[in-house]
Every structure is written in structure tokens, then in C-alpha cells.
Write an enzyme that holds these catalytic residues in place. Sequence first.
Site, mmCIF file in Angstrom:
data_model
loop_
_atom_site.group_PDB
_atom_site.id
_atom_site.type_symbol
_atom_site.label_atom_id
_atom_site.label_comp_id
_atom_site.label_asym_id
_atom_site.label_seq_id
_atom_site.Cartn_x
_atom_site.Cartn_y
_atom_site.Cartn_z
ATOM 1 N N ASP A 103 0.847 -1.124 -0.072
ATOM 2 C CA ASP A 103 -0.034 0.023 0.001
ATOM 3 C C ASP A 103 0.873 1.353 0.025
ATOM 4 O O ASP A 103 1.906 1.340 0.574
ATOM 5 C CB ASP A 103 -0.896 -0.124 1.248
ATOM 6 C CG ASP A 103 -2.387 0.182 1.085
ATOM 7 O OD1 ASP A 103 -2.738 1.253 0.353
ATOM 8 O OD2 ASP A 103 -3.274 -0.659 1.040
ATOM 9 N N ASP A 205 -3.389 4.446 -2.236
ATOM 10 C CA ASP A 205 -4.764 4.916 -1.485
ATOM 11 C C ASP A 205 -5.385 6.049 -1.985
ATOM 12 O O ASP A 205 -4.635 7.190 -2.396
ATOM 13 C CB ASP A 205 -4.323 4.967 -0.130
ATOM 14 C CG ASP A 205 -5.336 5.205 0.915
ATOM 15 O OD1 ASP A 205 -6.031 4.277 0.815
ATOM 16 O OD2 ASP A 205 -5.544 6.308 1.389
ATOM 17 N N GLU A 271 -6.782 3.172 -6.117
ATOM 18 C CA GLU A 271 -8.063 3.087 -5.318
ATOM 19 C C GLU A 271 -8.679 4.261 -5.712
ATOM 20 O O GLU A 271 -8.530 5.244 -5.527
ATOM 21 C CB GLU A 271 -7.862 3.267 -3.883
ATOM 22 C CG GLU A 271 -9.558 3.046 -3.213
ATOM 23 C CD GLU A 271 -9.350 3.542 -1.715
ATOM 24 O OE1 GLU A 271 -10.259 3.097 -0.876
ATOM 25 O OE2 GLU A 271 -8.565 4.227 -1.223
ATOM 26 N N HIS A 333 -10.785 -4.234 3.163
ATOM 27 C CA HIS A 333 -10.925 -4.225 4.451
ATOM 28 C C HIS A 333 -11.934 -2.701 4.981
ATOM 29 O O HIS A 333 -11.974 -2.451 5.977
ATOM 30 C CB HIS A 333 -9.585 -3.593 4.902
ATOM 31 C CG HIS A 333 -9.094 -2.497 3.912
ATOM 32 N ND1 HIS A 333 -8.652 -2.416 2.897
ATOM 33 C CD2 HIS A 333 -8.812 -1.196 4.583
ATOM 34 C CE1 HIS A 333 -8.451 -1.353 2.452
ATOM 35 N NE2 HIS A 333 -8.259 -0.406 3.440
ATOM 36 N N ASP A 334 -12.532 -2.430 3.891
ATOM 37 C CA ASP A 334 -13.388 -1.032 3.981
ATOM 38 C C ASP A 334 -14.853 -1.458 3.853
ATOM 39 O O ASP A 334 -15.884 -0.469 4.130
ATOM 40 C CB ASP A 334 -13.082 0.061 3.009
ATOM 41 C CG ASP A 334 -11.813 0.710 3.382
ATOM 42 O OD1 ASP A 334 -11.422 0.683 4.531
ATOM 43 O OD2 ASP A 334 -11.369 1.280 2.364
HETATM 44 C C1 NOJ Z 1 -8.660 4.193 1.744
HETATM 45 C C2 NOJ Z 1 -8.424 2.833 2.777
HETATM 46 O O1 NOJ Z 1 -8.949 1.966 1.961
HETATM 47 C C3 NOJ Z 1 -9.144 3.247 4.133
HETATM 48 O O2 NOJ Z 1 -9.020 2.040 4.796
HETATM 49 C C4 NOJ Z 1 -8.571 4.565 4.540
HETATM 50 O O3 NOJ Z 1 -9.376 4.780 5.901
HETATM 51 C C5 NOJ Z 1 -8.655 5.795 3.746
HETATM 52 N N1 NOJ Z 1 -8.447 5.260 2.364
HETATM 53 C C6 NOJ Z 1 -7.668 6.644 4.248
HETATM 54 O O4 NOJ Z 1 -6.491 6.465 3.940
#
Ligand code: NOJ
Length: 539
Positions: A103, A205, A271, A333-334
Site C-alpha cells: 500500500d 490509496d 483506489e 478492509h473497508d
Molecule cells: C482508503 C483506505 O482503504 C481506508 O481504509 C482508509 O481509511 C482511507 N483510504 C484513508 O487512507
Amino acid sequence: MAQFKNEFLWWQRGVVYQIYPRSFKDTTGNGIGDLQGIIEKLDYLQNLGVDAIWLSPFYPSPMADFGYDVADYCDVDPMFGDLATFDRLVAETHARNLKIIIDWVPNHSSDQHPWFIESRSSRDNPKRDWYIWRDPALNGGPPNNWGSFFGGPAWTYSEVTGQYYLHQFCKEQPELNWRNPEVRDAMYDTLRFWLEHSVDGFRMDVIGLLLKDKDLRDNPPNPNAPPNLPANDLFSRLLQVHNMYLDENHVLMREIRQVLDAYRDRCAIGELWGPLPMWVKYYGEQGDELHLPFNFRLMDGMIWDAQRMRASVDAMEAALPEFAWPNYVLGNHDRMRLATRFGGQAQTRVAAMLLLTLRGTPTIYYGEEIGMEDVKIPPDKIQDPQGINLGPERTRDVCRTPMQWDAGPNAGFSPAGVEPWLPVANDYQGRNVAEQAENTTSILTLYHHLLRLRCASPALYGGSYRPLDVEYDDVYIYLREAGVQRYLIALNFSAEPRSLALPEFNRGEIVLSTHLDRTGDVALNVCSLRANEGIILAL
Ligand code: NOJ
């Protein structure tokens, strides 16, 4: 006959497995996973049949957002190990013919990063302009109306210099000023640092957030904001117009790509959300930006509906220029676990077959291969800042719980007697790797079969995709084809059996059923699928 090129790059042909390091395997007994734990599980991953691992952040971090608040871009948090362990992890990963993606969090650092500590110290500090500082509005409030993803305004006031700084996530995550060439150079150096440590790629990210409107104009109200938003959810009340996805970002994407292209065979994954026409531009007009803008369309806003899934895939396929390689993400993970989001275990098996038979690079989130479900987190155990600020129903902890390795204490994640950082799922004694590895009809066994078949089948890893129209709305059928190899994938999204006539074809051989209880020749004048069954037929 469909065109088939024989050469595929590893990130086109391969399957990516996302590891959330905090939750994979704890070897030190502090309740938190670590890099040594990943090393110990590499054989498992190799045997599972994935081709690359992507690690969520392991950098030194105060953990306000569990590592997405980076205090040093070029080191390892002692909680996870050290650089020597990281180098060993890279070597061990490569020794197993796997790739390693890490990441990279370029939009914001931690407020404990030395750059920010300097920046906030005075208005004339050389690092002042490395972050985004503005005077208060006339009424003394924040400089504009932007909200943070995690609730509250996107600005925090600093007494030291009487200005606000921008942060679209936690206040501990100040945003870097990517309009400043020194920031760009410093961040490109962080990429080079890890490239020199032989990583094969980066998952970048919130890459579409790097540049914000030069004048930091207010965002317009969102006419479709859901009712009953928490009072502090300023973010969802606005349309995200001036704070992300500016056209100017593309210059940065090309620069980032050039940094990677100075090394052999490295991969840039970003992302990105947003509508297709905007999203597809991140491949670059000449294919000179991201290799893979993550495609979340089968995850975000998606329900268990065959036609909607098909429509999403078809729209993406139609939007891609010829050079662009597709990809699919169903969980991360989100977001909620597949079993929780799509209705249950039966659905996750069909979802696995979908993910691993579409045209494009699949990313599997750790634990999906054993059908892990969201874990209810008692309110006093919530860790995620999003859950703390916006309410327990918004916590992402539910999908970040410890990997379930076996039926022993702590599911084999942490040693006995240790309390893991998040609770282990209640069902772990029945749902774990050790148990499922022995079970010939488990979802883990299904993943094994799917991954082996994909890896061995040009039609699946590289062939063309053609959807077929069928008389049932709850069935999704498509063909994957390369040269003489042809597979038909038929997925029944319904809890009822479905019989379909496939007059275009004569006979087929079932090579895999999600139920793992049948193979062999079938006549296709009537193709029968059981409730929640997916099959792969060789034609
Ligand atoms: C996206 C990430 O996947 C998430 O977990 C994070 O909280 C935010 N970006 C901020 O970095």
C-alpha cells in the site's frame, strides 16, 4: 475465433490476495498480526494458488486510521517487525513465485510525520507549503464547507499559527500539497525506496484525491443525500466536486507511472471510485497511467442480483479501451464481508466463481476463502475511527477481525491467553482453515479448485468474455474463450433450481460446481442448475 494473445503480464494473469497485516497472524503475542506471521503463512498462500499478495500499510504509524496515517514512508512499524523482516518477506515471497504489492498512502501522512510537525510549527517553515493551510473563513470557521469521510469538517484549526489544515479523513491525517513540486519529488522517492526493496507494485490509496481545486471552492449540496444522516456527516450532504477527481490529477498519474516504469515489470493499482467515464481515464489515454484502477462496481452499491451484476460487467467491458485490462474487487478492509453482504454462505460460493472466472485480475480479501462473515463488535470494542465518529453501524472493524486458522485458542491467530486487537468470530471453531482444508466440499476447497482451474486455463485467465441472454433474470451466463478452449459459466443467483435451454450448444462437461459434488458430461438442451449453484462447463 476469438483473438488470443499469448503474453500476459503477471498482474494480468494473476490473482491478488489482500492481507490486512494487523489481522493475519500474530507471532509476537501482542494481539496484532505482523510481518513474520505473513512469512509463516506464505506456504498456505502458495498452496491456495494465488499469485500476488497486497499488504495494507505496515509503516510506522500512530494508528489513528490503523496504518493509513503514515509517520514514515520508508520504514516498518516495530509492531509489525523491521526492514530486515520486510526484506525477508520479499525474498520468501519471491522464492515461492509470488509477487508482493504494498500500500502507498500519498494523499495524507500522519500528523506525527516529521514533515507535518515542521509544517505546523510556523507559517514560514520550509515545509509549511507541504500541507494545505488556509486562513479561517470570515466568521472564524473552516475555510470551506468540505466534510471529512469520517465525520465532521475536513479542516482542523491549529492554535500555533492561527490557520486551518485540510484532512478528508481523520484530523490525524493531514493532506499533502501535491501542487508543491518538492512534495512530489519526496513522494516519488518513497516509491523508489520500496522499488529498490524489490516490491512488485503498489496499491495507491485514494489516488483520485491528490489534487484539490486550486481555490478550494465550496462543494455543492447533494440533492440525493440519504435522510437521517448522522449530524456530523457533512461529507455525504455534499457532492464531491472540488475535492477529488480533478482532471489535473492525470499529470500526476503519468509521473507516478514513469517512476515505476524505470523498473521492470512493476504494477500500479489505484483506489478509485466514481462513474465509468471518469474512472476509465485513469488507465491513461495511451495506457500510460495506472495499470489497474481498482474496479469496485461489483462491491459498492451492488446487491445479489444477476442482471445488475451482468450489467455492471458489460458496461465496464464496453468502456475499456483495447489496451486496458479489467479487474474486479468484491471485498476489502473497508466493506462488509461477502457472506454478510450477499445473504449467506451459498451466495459467497457463487460470488467466488464469478470473481475467479470473469475476464480481468481478481482481488480476494483475506478470509473470504473460508467464507468469513462480519463480526459484531461490542460498542466498547470499536476501534475504527469511522465507527467511533459516525456510529457503530459504520464501523469497518466487522470485516477486519483475526484470520481463522484453526479451532484452537484465538483461532490460531494469537497465542493462547492473548486478547487480539479485535474479537475473533464466534463461529471460528467450525469455520477455519484447518477444518476446511480437510473437507472436500468446503468453500476453501472450492477456492482451491477455482484458482487451479483459472491458472491452468488460458480461456479463464486471458480469454474473451461474452454474456448470453437467458430466460431467467436470476441466472448469469457467460462464455470465456481462447483458441479452442471454451468455457461456459452459469451462475444461479436464485434459491430455486433453474433449467435453461442452451440451444447454441450441444454437450458440455461440468468441470466444477460450486457444490463440489458433480462433474461430467451433460446435454445442454436442458441445463439444470440447483438453488444457488454455479457451474463451469467445458464446451
Ligand atoms: C482508503 C483506505 O482503504 C481506508 O481504509 C482508509 O481509511 C482511507 N483510504 C484513508 O487512507
